[in-house]
Write a protein that holds these residues in place. Structure first.
Motif, mmCIF file in Angstrom:
data_model
loop_
_atom_site.group_PDB
_atom_site.id
_atom_site.type_symbol
_atom_site.label_atom_id
_atom_site.label_comp_id
_atom_site.label_asym_id
_atom_site.label_seq_id
_atom_site.Cartn_x
_atom_site.Cartn_y
_atom_site.Cartn_z
ATOM 1 N N UNK A 8 0.824 -1.206 0.000
ATOM 2 C CA UNK A 8 0.000 0.000 0.000
ATOM 3 C C UNK A 8 0.858 1.256 0.000
ATOM 4 N N UNK A 9 1.917 1.245 0.804
ATOM 5 C CA UNK A 9 2.799 2.418 0.898
ATOM 6 C C UNK A 9 3.501 2.686 -0.427
ATOM 7 N N UNK A 10 4.023 1.636 -1.052
ATOM 8 C CA UNK A 10 4.732 1.799 -2.333
ATOM 9 C C UNK A 10 3.787 2.312 -3.415
ATOM 10 N N UNK A 11 2.589 1.731 -3.489
ATOM 11 C CA UNK A 11 1.627 2.170 -4.505
ATOM 12 C C UNK A 11 1.160 3.600 -4.252
ATOM 13 N N UNK A 12 1.015 3.954 -2.979
ATOM 14 C CA UNK A 12 0.625 5.328 -2.639
ATOM 15 C C UNK A 12 1.673 6.317 -3.138
ATOM 16 N N UNK A 13 2.927 6.030 -2.860
ATOM 17 C CA UNK A 13 4.016 6.907 -3.303
ATOM 18 C C UNK A 13 4.087 6.948 -4.825
ATOM 19 N N UNK A 14 3.901 5.782 -5.453
ATOM 20 C CA UNK A 14 3.962 5.697 -6.910
ATOM 21 C C UNK A 14 2.849 6.510 -7.565
ATOM 22 N N UNK A 15 1.629 6.427 -7.008
ATOM 23 C CA UNK A 15 0.503 7.158 -7.579
ATOM 24 C C UNK A 15 0.633 8.660 -7.353
ATOM 25 N N UNK A 17 3.428 10.308 -7.144
ATOM 26 C CA UNK A 17 4.427 10.741 -8.125
ATOM 27 C C UNK A 17 3.852 10.785 -9.527
ATOM 28 N N UNK A 18 3.011 9.782 -9.858
ATOM 29 C CA UNK A 18 2.415 9.744 -11.190
ATOM 30 C C UNK A 18 1.456 10.885 -11.444
ATOM 31 N N UNK A 19 0.606 11.195 -10.445
ATOM 32 C CA UNK A 19 -0.345 12.297 -10.609
ATOM 33 C C UNK A 19 0.358 13.645 -10.621
#
Length: 222
Positions: A8-15, A17-19
């Motif tokens: 969850x933490x990795x995907x949160x950071x990834x999203x 950054x993506x947005x």
């Protein structure tokens, strides 16, 4: 449980950054492709979080692929106007010289009530007062009132406006913004002096601003 937290933490950071990569536009200002990517990102990111049996790469790879599309697609649409019209659409002229284009309104499935609502938000109550009304690709409406309906400006009255510039927040909720302080070429010693004149301490300040003309505004906490 630990794996779920890490995912969850990795995907949160990834999203995030993506947005951030996609820009600062709001949902109503997004291109069609940007809105589609945003919706897909939320769905893809939710899968490995809700189901631990789904490989983590099944979310990371599509996310990077979709973000790559957001680089590739604008590259081609900026060079090919026909492709840009297919993907993003084209502006629609709804009102021309006070006359409503009913065919265009019907084509866009936009009701008269919705159009009048948009005009009221622009402080216009009558279609006859509109020179041009254009529905842009991002869904926002640009409205240009007729010459006689525009507000009188200081330039029209041959008056010189007072220029105060932007009010830079120096202290917010007792916290000093050192970046803005340096931007205004002021020191902490100057700030302490200004607060002393007003018999205030920095931790008592809700908001302290300084504009480009040197004017200050102080609001104390209640």
């Amino acid at each position: 449980m630990f794996t779920l937290v890490i995912r969850t933490t990795i995907l949160y950071i990834l999203l995030i950054g993506g947005l951030r990569f996609m820009g600062k536009r709001q949902v109503g200002e997004m291109r069609v492709s940007e809105l589609v990517v945003t919706l897909l990102l939320s769905e893809i990111a939710a899968l490995p979080i809700s189901d631990s049996n789904i490989p983590f790469a099944f979310a990371v790879i599509p996310v990077f692929l979709l973000l790559s599309f957001e680089v590739i697609v604008p590259f081609f649409t900026s060079r090919h106007s026909r492709l840009n019209k297919i993907i993003s659409g084209a502006p629609s002229l709804l009102i021309k010289k006070g006359k409503l284009d009913q065919k265009e309104l019907s084509k866009l499935r936009l009701s008269v009530e919705e159009l009048l609502c948009e005009l009221r938000l622009k402080n216009i109550s009558d279609i006859a007062d509109v020179e041009y009304a254009i529905l842009e690709q991002n869904g926002q409406m640009s409205v240009f009132p007729k010459a006689g309906m525009t507000p009188v400006t200081l330039d029209d009255m041959k008056l010189e406006p007072q220029k105060h510039g932007f009010a830079h927040p120096i202290v917010v909720c007792g916290s000093l913004n050192e970046v803005n302080l340096r931007l205004m070429n002021k020191s902490r010693h100057w700030l302490d002096g200004e607060l002393t004149k007003k018999e205030a301490k920095i931790d008592e300040v809700l908001l302290f601003t300084l504009d480009d003309s040197g004017n200050t505004t102080l609001i104390l906490k209640e």
